[in-house]
Design an enzyme around this catalytic site. Structure first.
Site, short mmCIF file in Angstrom:
data_model
loop_
_atom_site.label_atom_id
_atom_site.label_comp_id
_atom_site.label_asym_id
_atom_site.label_seq_id
_atom_site.Cartn_x
_atom_site.Cartn_y
_atom_site.Cartn_z
N LEU A 33 0.81 -1.22 0.00
CA LEU A 33 0.00 0.00 0.00
C LEU A 33 0.84 1.27 0.00
CD1 LEU A 33 -2.78 -1.00 2.57
CD2 LEU A 33 -2.70 -1.39 0.09
N HIS A 34 0.32 2.29 -0.68
CA HIS A 34 0.93 3.62 -0.69
C HIS A 34 -0.20 4.64 -0.52
CE1 HIS A 34 -0.60 3.73 -4.76
NE2 HIS A 34 0.17 2.70 -5.10
N HIS A 37 -3.56 4.13 -2.44
CA HIS A 37 -4.49 3.19 -1.82
C HIS A 37 -5.14 3.82 -0.59
CE1 HIS A 37 -1.43 0.25 -3.57
NE2 HIS A 37 -2.54 -0.16 -4.12
N GLN A 61 -5.18 -12.29 -13.03
CA GLN A 61 -5.00 -11.08 -13.84
C GLN A 61 -3.56 -10.85 -14.29
OE1 GLN A 61 -6.58 -8.65 -10.52
NE2 GLN A 61 -5.05 -7.13 -11.11
N GLY A 154 -9.19 3.60 -8.11
CA GLY A 154 -8.40 4.75 -8.52
C GLY A 154 -8.59 5.02 -10.00
N ASP A 157 -6.07 3.75 -12.91
CA ASP A 157 -6.36 2.59 -13.76
C ASP A 157 -7.71 2.86 -14.43
OD1 ASP A 157 -4.08 0.74 -12.90
OD2 ASP A 157 -4.92 1.42 -11.01
N GLN A 160 -9.66 0.07 -16.18
CA GLN A 160 -10.20 -0.86 -15.20
C GLN A 160 -11.47 -0.30 -14.55
OE1 GLN A 160 -7.70 -3.04 -12.19
NE2 GLN A 160 -8.44 -1.43 -10.83
N SER A 192 2.62 4.04 -7.54
CA SER A 192 2.29 2.67 -7.93
C SER A 192 3.17 1.72 -7.14
CB SER A 192 2.56 2.50 -9.43
OG SER A 192 2.62 1.13 -9.74
N ARG A 194 4.49 -0.71 -8.25
CA ARG A 194 5.59 -1.12 -9.13
C ARG A 194 6.74 -0.10 -9.13
NH1 ARG A 194 3.49 -5.39 -12.44
NH2 ARG A 194 1.25 -5.47 -12.24
#
Ligand code: AMP
Length: 286
Positions: A33-34, A37, A61, A154, A157, A160, A192, A194
């Site tokens: 989480l960041h 989120h 996914q 969010g 995305d 999505q 993110s 990532r």
């Protein structure tokens, strides 16, 4: 705060007899989480009596098993962050659901896939076939288990978000889908999970993504559509782009003279992460 790792324990809690909660919000996440989120969790705590945060790295996914295996899993740290945030909401209830394995969500005999076609085959769907089917399938299942009246996503995305809204609409699900703005770092890079994989050098290269989007935005705002297309074509000479597209936000097609709302969306590949970002630009037409 309650924390469940088994679906049966979550269900016993959700279906408890003294459950007087008038409203329940769901924030689905894959963890690590960041602040992005946390902004969703905060909103859900503000708007609902009870909030469920799910932390589940959903194998369905992922297209590449390497990507799934190396996805950052930081449950203890995530629980700490949620706990600290929750201290500001003493009158609310909060549940963290972090299934301990894939079978807790998709039991062995699980067969159904939810697939929306069209919208799922553009942008991120081009290089990641099946990705959005994995997303809609897990979100449907979480909705069925948790029975939220609101679910928070969010706008980072964006594709999505639109796909989930469409699923809810098509299947008449009794959930309000709420989209919240992208949280960015001081340089403009969208937060993110990532991003943690990026080297210092890659963190600088990653800024090409928000900068390219800002560039496209200024062409749209000054109604320079031909220049916009040359700018885009020039940009994608850089082979790190999976895509950089400007679409009509309403139908995900190429913009026309009628387009009022533009979606600028990009996916940029770095050695250790594939980053996505987008922006909506509305223009007034007389
Ligand atoms: P993930 O854990 O990546 O599946 O993301 C869980 C939710 O957090 C999704 O609805 C994302 O769109 C949202 N999210 C991820 N990054 C951000 C961000 N920087 N700002 C706002 N929301 C975000």
């Amino acid at each position: 705060m309650n924390h469940f790792q088994k679906t049966q324990d979550l269900l016993s809690y959700i279906d408890r007899k003294d459950n007087s909660s008038e409203s329940r919000g769901l924030v689905p996440t894959m963890g690590n989480l960041h602040q992005g989120h946390l902004s969703l969790i905060k909103k859900s705590l503000e708007e609902n009596q009870e909030t469920v945060v799910s932390i589940f790295v959903n194998k369905k996914q992922f297209n590449e098993s390497n990507d799934f295996d190396s996805y950052p899993r930081t449950l203890q740290k995530d629980l700490e962050l949620i706990k600290v945030l929750f201290e500001d909401y003493p009158d609310k209830k909060l549940i963290v659901f972090s299934p301990e394995n894939q079978e807790e969500v998709f039991p062995k005999n699980y067969k159904t896939t939810i697939s929306l076609g069209e919208f799922t085959q553009k942008l991120c769907g081009i290089d990641r076939p099946g990705h959005f089917d994995g997303v809609t399938t897990v979100i449907y299942r979480l909705f069925a288990l948790i029975k939220p009246c609101r679910a928070y996503f969010g706008l980072k995305d964006y594709q999505q978000f639109i796909i989930i809204k469409k699923m809810v609409n098509d299947l008449l699900l009794p959930v309000k889908v709420v989209g919240l703005p992208t949280v960015r770092d001081h340089n403009g890079l969208a937060l993110s999970s990532r991003n943690n994989r990026l080297s210092e050098r890659e963190k600088i290269d990653a800024l090409k993504l928000p900068k390219a989007i800002e560039g496209a935005k200024s062409f749209i705002q000054s109604n320079k559509m031909e220049e916009l297309e040359s700018y885009r074509l020039d940009l994608i000479q850089d082979k790190h782009w999976d895509y950089f597209e400007i679409l009509d936000e309403e139908n995900f097609q190429k913009p026309s003279n009628e387009t009022k709302s533009f979606l600028i969306a990009g996916a940029y590949n770095l050695k250790n992460a594939r980053l996505i970002d987008n922006q909506l630009v509305q223009i007034k037409k007389c």
